[in-house]
Design a protein around this motif. Structure first.
Motif, short mmCIF file in Angstrom:
data_model
loop_
_atom_site.label_atom_id
_atom_site.label_comp_id
_atom_site.label_asym_id
_atom_site.label_seq_id
_atom_site.Cartn_x
_atom_site.Cartn_y
_atom_site.Cartn_z
N ILE A 157 46.43 54.12 26.64
CA ILE A 157 45.61 54.09 27.86
C ILE A 157 45.44 55.53 28.34
O ILE A 157 46.44 56.25 28.49
N ARG B 31 57.26 53.28 38.78
CA ARG B 31 56.54 52.71 37.64
C ARG B 31 56.38 53.74 36.52
O ARG B 31 55.53 53.59 35.65
N GLU C 199 46.63 39.52 30.13
CA GLU C 199 46.13 40.84 30.53
C GLU C 199 46.87 41.95 29.80
O GLU C 199 46.27 42.95 29.38
N ARG D 13 45.02 44.61 39.94
CA ARG D 13 46.18 43.77 39.66
C ARG D 13 47.44 44.25 40.37
O ARG D 13 48.26 43.46 40.80
N LEU E 110 44.82 44.56 27.32
CA LEU E 110 44.62 45.92 27.82
C LEU E 110 44.19 46.94 26.76
O LEU E 110 43.21 47.66 26.96
N ARG F 224 49.28 41.92 43.16
CA ARG F 224 50.65 41.45 42.93
C ARG F 224 51.69 42.28 43.67
O ARG F 224 52.88 42.15 43.43
N LEU G 226 56.59 45.44 28.78
CA LEU G 226 55.36 44.84 29.28
C LEU G 226 55.09 45.35 30.70
O LEU G 226 56.02 45.74 31.41
N LEU G 227 53.83 45.34 31.08
CA LEU G 227 53.48 45.80 32.43
C LEU G 227 53.68 44.62 33.40
O LEU G 227 53.06 43.56 33.22
N PRO G 228 54.55 44.80 34.40
CA PRO G 228 54.96 43.65 35.22
C PRO G 228 53.85 43.05 36.09
O PRO G 228 53.95 41.90 36.50
N ASP G 229 52.80 43.86 36.38
CA ASP G 229 51.72 43.35 37.25
C ASP G 229 50.66 42.58 36.48
O ASP G 229 49.75 42.01 37.08
N LEU G 230 50.74 42.64 35.16
CA LEU G 230 49.72 41.98 34.36
C LEU G 230 50.28 40.70 33.74
O LEU G 230 51.45 40.66 33.35
N THR G 231 49.44 39.69 33.64
CA THR G 231 49.86 38.45 32.98
C THR G 231 49.99 38.72 31.48
O THR G 231 49.58 39.80 31.00
N TYR H 196 39.62 39.36 25.93
CA TYR H 196 40.46 38.21 26.30
C TYR H 196 40.52 37.19 25.15
O TYR H 196 41.56 36.54 24.95
N PHE I 19 40.65 47.85 36.93
CA PHE I 19 41.37 46.67 36.41
C PHE I 19 42.86 46.75 36.77
O PHE I 19 43.44 45.79 37.29
N TYR J 171 56.44 52.35 33.11
CA TYR J 171 55.23 51.60 32.73
C TYR J 171 54.04 52.53 32.50
O TYR J 171 53.19 52.27 31.65
N LEU K 46 53.21 35.80 34.35
CA LEU K 46 53.64 37.20 34.47
C LEU K 46 54.90 37.37 33.62
O LEU K 46 55.63 36.40 33.39
#
Lengths: 419, 225
Positions: free
Chosen positions: A327, A315, B102, A18, B106, A22, B94-99, B119, A14, A318, B138
């Motif tokens: 996670i 990252r 998302e 992403r 998570l 992106r 926030l995680l920048p690659d996830l909307t 979701y 997942f 993050y 995003l």
């Protein structure tokens, strides 16, 4: 444990999907480009090296030995019982065509009429083959190798075609060990001496090829050859056998062996007939190609390592946040492994398409002109897939290590950007 | 619900030791909203990180639902954070690659919820903070206030027992800060336990209990209501 692994794989996938989706298109393209180059380095370098020799092998097969070659036993002067053996070969359903050959050592001499007593004779030694021009052409297409003059016709009397390297004007280096005739061209009369019998013949054509057996030897019509050596018992020295499409040379060889042919003659496939040094060179080139490819593999691994390391390092915050919110580190590590696999697989797929969709057919159509062969690109699919596996495996390791290095750091330090 | 016992945190830099927390005993009951205040360097954020298991104290213990975390393995701590805690950071995190969707989904996905349910929960949470119309944006496409609301949605979507918030309004303008505090008030009204570090008194006053720290120690605890 396994359910946790399954969950980690799911989350890792997942996250990886992403991140890839992106990521900057340029960065992704650059990494994939490096992977494509690495793949080509792995497959094409060794493929060309091996293809250089394989080209020579293929040419020897198509122009001289054909698929199966039957020749005189080492301790015999010719193939005994030849008529029966020829009849047996002819009866096999796999046979497309065959050419029986007579063969003896020959001394060629030119300019003998103008030579003074004190002049060194203008001579060269070679092997002469007596052939049925039509049968030979059906098996080896010898006529297409005649580049000057013309090919033999069945009724030709006292005419020969001569390999280019028996004529000094075609010998690329002046080697005293390789005697060649001076001042001989199409139409020139030369003397040939076979088993003490000398005859004057005219050079009807000159053979140009990259196969030694053609370029260093002489061919004449078999009936003339027989009359010259006085062999009228129908025994021959060699048979080149062309098989039908799809027939297996090993199968035919075994069939002939079972029929008792090996009692009178040596039966070899085109591969058996290769000199051992050629087989050794193929193995050596294969190893060399692999060595060069391995360097490429290391470069690709380092590239992936750096890419993933920088990616994970930038990252880091993050990564810390993800760990902070629960996670699993394994899932985050897997996300980087999946990214590495993606780069390696995409690079390999593009490389595969390029190699099999373009390079192999192109080089097959337009062989690389090496001095001693028309080089092709040898890329057997099983070996190529093994190399793809190797590339993917190295990139998995190269992606996992930097991810592991960054992810194992203290969660809060990562979140706060502390060292 | 959550309790700290003689919590000490000391940072070492070579031979130099910095005592950031000097033995803190603290307790928050289920459903309570507790604010931690203090001047810069008082140790309030460090205290929050130890209590929320983002960092390991030098000594002392954090007890969650009667269970000491001292002897917990790393995996147990990760699971505790995943299932029982929610986090809101000062810089949204926030995680920048996830909307937005998302990001919020998570933790639920990590709890092995199927994608559809995760979701759906995330959509509910985002709708609740007023971002039902920005699910597929995003973080870079959201304002600071919106990002913080996404962060709150992420922190509460999986229904944690405790919501930890570290200066949640520090980077926001007044309107956005008000909006965030409204959400916190609403969450508290619904029974959410909240532990919030802030230096803004007007927002601390919204909590039931205000604890003030100085020099790594609790100097006062005031019941607000």
């Amino acid at each position: 444990m396994f359910s946790n692994l399954g969950l980690n794989i799911r989350i890792g996938f997942f996250l990886a999907l992403r991140q890839i989706r992106r990521a900057s298109l340029w960065t992704t393209s650059l990494i994939v480009f490096v992977m494509v180059l690495t793949f080509l380095n792995l497959v094409v370098v060794s493929g060309i090296l091996v293809g250089l020799i394989q080209g020579a092998v293929n040419q020897a097969r198509s122009e001289f030995t054909s698929d199966v070659i039957i020749s005189t036993l080492d301790d015999k002067k010719y193939i005994e019982n030849s008529p029966n053996i020829l009849a047996l070969i002819k009866s096999l359903p796999e046979i497309e065509a065959m050419s029986a050959r007579y063969s003896e050592g020959v001394i060629l001499e030119a300019n003998y009429k103008t030579r003074k007593e004190t002049d060194k004779p203008n001579t060269a030694g070679a092997q002469i083959f007596g052939i049925n021009p039509e049968n030979e052409d059906a098996v080896t297409r010898l006529s297409s190798s005649v580049s000057e003059g013309s090919y033999l016709a069945p009724g030709d009397y006292d005419q020969v075609i001569v390999g280019q390297f028996l004529l000094s004007q075609y010998v690329p280096v002046d080697d005293p060990n390789l005697a060649a005739l001076d001042n001989v061209e199409v139409g020139t009369k030369i003397r040939i001496t076979v088993g003490g019998v000398t005859r004057e013949v005219r050079v009807k054509g000159i053979i140009k090829s990259k196969v030694d057996a053609l370029t260093r030897n002489v061919f004449m019509v078999d009936s003339q050859f027989r009359s010259m050596i006085g062999r009228n018992d129908g025994n021959i020295d060699q048979v080149a056998v062309l098989l039908k499409n799809g027939a297996d040379p090993i199968f035919v060889k075994e069939k002939l062996k079972r029929s008792g042919v090996t009692q009178f003659a040596q039966v070899q496939t085109f591969e058996d007939a290769q000199p051992q040094f050629l087989k050794d060179i193929i193995d050596t080139f294969n190893m060399l190609g692999f060595a060069f490819g391995s360097i490429g593999l290391v470069v690709a691994s380092i590239t992936i390592f750096i890419v993933i390391f920088i990616n994970a390092l930038t990252r880091r915050k993050y990564i810390g946040i993800m760990k902070g919110i629960g996670i699993d580190g394994g899932a985050i590590r897997l996300s980087y492994v999946f990214q590495s696999i993606f780069y390696a697989l995409l690079g390999s797929v593009i490389g595969l398409a390029f190699v099999y969709g373009f390079l192999v057919p192109f080089v097959g159509e337009h062989p690389i002109d090496f001095p001693f062969s028309d080089g092709i690109l040898v890329a057997p699919i099983d070996e190529t897939l093994f190399r793809v596996g190797l590339l993917v495996f190295s990139t998995i390791i190269a992606g996992y290590i930097p991810a592991w290095m960054i992810i194992r750091r203290n969660t809060l330090d990562s979140i706060l950007g502390r060292n | 619900m959550i309790e700290t016992k003689n919590l000490i945190k000391t940072f070492r830099n070579g031979d130099v030791e910095t005592h950031v927390l000097r033995g803190i005993d603290f307790q928050v009951k289920e459903g309570e909203w507790s604010a931690i205040m203090g001047r810069s360097g008082a140790g309030k954020s460090t205290f929050l990180y130890q209590m929320s298991l983002l960092d390991e104290p030098t000594s002392g213990d954090v007890v969650v639902d009667g269970r000491s975390t001292r002897e917990m393995s790393d995996t147990e701590e990760v699971l505790l954070r995943l299932h029982k805690f929610g986090y809101v950071f000062q810089d949204y995190a926030l995680l920048p690659d996830l909307t937005a969707l998302e990001n919020v989904a998570l933790p639920s996905l990590m709890q092995n919820l199927d994608r559809r349910s995760a979701y759906a929960k995330a959509t509910d949470a985002l709708t609740k903070v007023g971002l039902g119309h920005r699910l597929n944006n995003l973080p870079s496409r959201l304002s600071g206030g919106e990002q913080q609301r996404v962060a709150i949605a992420r922190a509460v979507a999986h229904s944690p027992k405790v919501l930890f918030a570290d200066e949640p309004t520090a980077n926001l303008d007044n309107d956005s800060s008000e909006a965030i505090m409204k959400i916190f008030t609403e969450l508290h009204r619904e029974g959410q336990t909240i532990i919030m570090v802030t230096h803004e008194e007007q927002y601390a006053k919204l909590a039931e209990k205000i604890t003030t720290m100085d020099d790594g120690k609790i100097v006062s605890t005031v019941k607000n209501r």
